[in-house]
Write a protein that holds these residues in place. Sequence first.
Motif, short mmCIF file in Angstrom:
data_model
loop_
_atom_site.label_atom_id
_atom_site.label_comp_id
_atom_site.label_asym_id
_atom_site.label_seq_id
_atom_site.Cartn_x
_atom_site.Cartn_y
_atom_site.Cartn_z
N HIS A 380 4.18 32.88 14.11
CA HIS A 380 4.62 31.79 14.64
C HIS A 380 4.46 30.58 13.66
N VAL A 381 5.47 29.62 13.37
CA VAL A 381 5.29 28.38 12.76
C VAL A 381 5.98 27.30 13.56
N ASP A 382 5.46 26.19 13.41
CA ASP A 382 5.72 24.96 14.20
C ASP A 382 6.72 24.22 13.57
N SER A 383 8.15 24.92 13.24
CA SER A 383 8.90 24.23 12.33
C SER A 383 9.73 23.31 13.24
N HIS A 384 9.65 23.24 14.56
CA HIS A 384 10.28 22.24 15.20
C HIS A 384 9.30 20.81 15.32
N LEU A 385 8.31 20.88 14.64
CA LEU A 385 7.46 19.75 14.42
C LEU A 385 7.24 19.41 13.14
N ILE A 386 7.07 20.18 12.10
CA ILE A 386 7.13 19.66 10.70
C ILE A 386 7.87 20.83 9.83
N MET A 387 8.45 20.21 8.73
CA MET A 387 9.32 21.02 7.99
C MET A 387 8.43 22.16 7.13
N GLU A 388 9.05 23.13 7.44
CA GLU A 388 8.33 24.40 6.77
C GLU A 388 8.70 24.78 5.49
N GLU A 389 7.81 24.78 4.35
CA GLU A 389 8.25 24.71 3.08
C GLU A 389 7.27 25.79 2.20
N GLY A 390 7.86 26.30 1.31
CA GLY A 390 7.05 27.48 0.42
C GLY A 390 7.76 27.90 -0.76
N GLU A 391 7.16 28.64 -1.45
CA GLU A 391 7.78 29.23 -2.66
C GLU A 391 6.85 30.61 -2.96
N ILE A 392 7.31 31.31 -3.74
CA ILE A 392 6.57 32.32 -4.27
C ILE A 392 7.21 32.82 -5.71
N VAL A 393 6.29 33.54 -6.54
CA VAL A 393 6.89 34.15 -7.86
C VAL A 393 7.11 35.46 -7.49
N CYS A 394 8.43 35.77 -7.78
CA CYS A 394 8.97 37.30 -7.74
C CYS A 394 8.32 38.12 -8.95
N GLU A 395 7.39 38.58 -8.65
CA GLU A 395 6.88 39.54 -9.92
C GLU A 395 7.81 40.66 -10.33
N GLN A 396 8.61 41.25 -9.19
CA GLN A 396 9.59 42.30 -9.77
C GLN A 396 10.98 41.96 -9.27
N PRO A 397 11.88 42.37 -9.84
CA PRO A 397 13.55 42.19 -9.25
C PRO A 397 13.37 43.14 -8.06
N GLY A 398 14.21 42.80 -6.98
CA GLY A 398 14.29 43.55 -5.67
C GLY A 398 15.01 42.76 -4.82
N LYS A 399 14.85 43.20 -3.69
CA LYS A 399 15.72 42.60 -2.58
C LYS A 399 14.48 41.88 -1.54
N TYR A 400 14.75 40.65 -1.39
CA TYR A 400 13.75 39.71 -0.54
C TYR A 400 14.61 39.35 0.52
N VAL A 401 13.64 39.54 1.62
CA VAL A 401 14.06 39.43 3.15
C VAL A 401 13.49 38.54 3.98
N PHE A 402 14.05 37.25 4.35
CA PHE A 402 13.62 36.20 5.10
C PHE A 402 13.88 36.62 6.64
N GLU A 403 12.83 36.84 7.52
CA GLU A 403 12.97 37.02 8.77
C GLU A 403 12.79 35.84 9.80
N PHE A 404 13.64 35.57 10.86
CA PHE A 404 13.46 34.42 11.64
C PHE A 404 13.53 35.04 13.25
N ASP A 405 12.48 35.13 13.56
CA ASP A 405 12.20 36.08 14.95
C ASP A 405 12.07 35.10 16.17
N ASN A 406 12.90 35.24 17.18
CA ASN A 406 12.96 34.49 18.55
C ASN A 406 12.68 35.52 19.61
N THR A 407 12.49 36.61 19.58
CA THR A 407 12.27 37.72 20.52
C THR A 407 11.12 37.41 21.70
N PHE A 408 10.37 36.60 21.16
CA PHE A 408 9.34 36.07 22.04
C PHE A 408 9.94 35.03 23.21
#
Length: 433
Positions: A380-408
């Motif tokens: 869970h992230v409180d993205s309705h209360l504060i802007m969620e920001e981040g970054e990573i270094v992609c050590e290898q080429p490939g597919k990167y998948v962002f998931e946003f889950d509202n099943t709860f």
Amino acid sequence: MDTHSQFRPVATLHQHQFSDKRMSTNQQDCNGNLVQTEKKSFVDPKCDPTKKAEISIQQLRIAIKDCKLPISHDEYLRKWLLVNGFDVARAEKMLRQSLEWRRVNEVDTIFERYTPSQVFMKYFSIGQIGIDKFGCPVFVQCCGRTDSKGFSLSSTKKEFYTFCIWMLESYVKATKVETERTGKLVTQASYIFDYEGFSMREIANKSNLDMALNVTRFLFLHYPDSSRRLFIINAPSFFPLIMRLIKPFLHECDGPKIKVFGSDKKEWTSALLEEIEADQLPAFYGGTMTDPDGDPKCPSKLNMGGKIPSSYYLSNNAPVAKDYMETMSIGAGGRKKLKYDVDVARSILKWEFMTEGGDIKFGLSSKHAKITNDLVALSHVDSHLIMEEGEIVCEQPGKYVFEFDNTFSYLRSKKLRYHILIEAPSSSNVTEL
């Protein structure tokens, strides 16, 4: 001198009296209480618990020789062995998992990179009041005066957990201060949890309960055998329910350390003074300590907590979507994934997002050569209360998948506003997705 054993632990100092056949030993039990035992003068090392412990410590040290430990002395390793029945393999697994937790949460640099916000400094009840008779720091927390709902409204889950890590590390820091001051190794602290005013509402609220249980899990999973004594005073009638909730996190040696008292002040005062000198205990709790102005609660040492004003609530400063953000709706009980191909190693993947309608679960994973790795665990992230920001270094080429889950959330849909980009590793040029 061996740096791993240059201090003798306060909790394991022994005095021996020798006779021709037996010797009497004053040892401390799991609670730090002295008990007199007898041993044979000549004991087979294979059956000597002390010798077996020393062997286990050395075996564990060899097993984790590739790891960087936050504390290097043998007593630190003994704690992980103690809570695992001196099973070296289990202790190694638990320790490695904890070291990874420390790495992910940047625990070793917590004091350099984090300062608690004003709402925590003013309204979270905690304080070190003195030292107990065993040389361990004593902390008090007024649980009944801690505004759990107020903290959930005035801080994000991430900030709350970061504060809890800061607090737990402060306990460790206090033991190090005592070690340096006395020259004796101090690795435990005593705690007084005052439940006066604590209501059933606090544990009936799922958000508050999750926060409390996570802090408890942090303490017992990542700081084993760090408590010498836990006093629970002014315990409410439903306290057995609280104990049932935290019992799964307790180790075998933790149970006997806990002493629970109801509202009989005479009873719990007597118990406190058995283990804490009167001049190390605020007069409000039965000791003789007062602040210079005579205040028996000693607010200079102990923050008593209190109700958090609504002016601190994050809802008063909700995030605002930026013009360049894209929009996506996530239905009640639904989930969405955004997949991106990163072609160049060490590219920088950056994101920022917010939601309207409530919080969301967020996670990030990568897939290389059919192997999937969780880079940001779904939570869970409180993205309705504060802007969620981040970054990573992609050590290898490939597919990167962002998931946003509202099943709860079965009744409420969420509107996601987001911006994701890839930045080349050796160029200031930015390629938007």
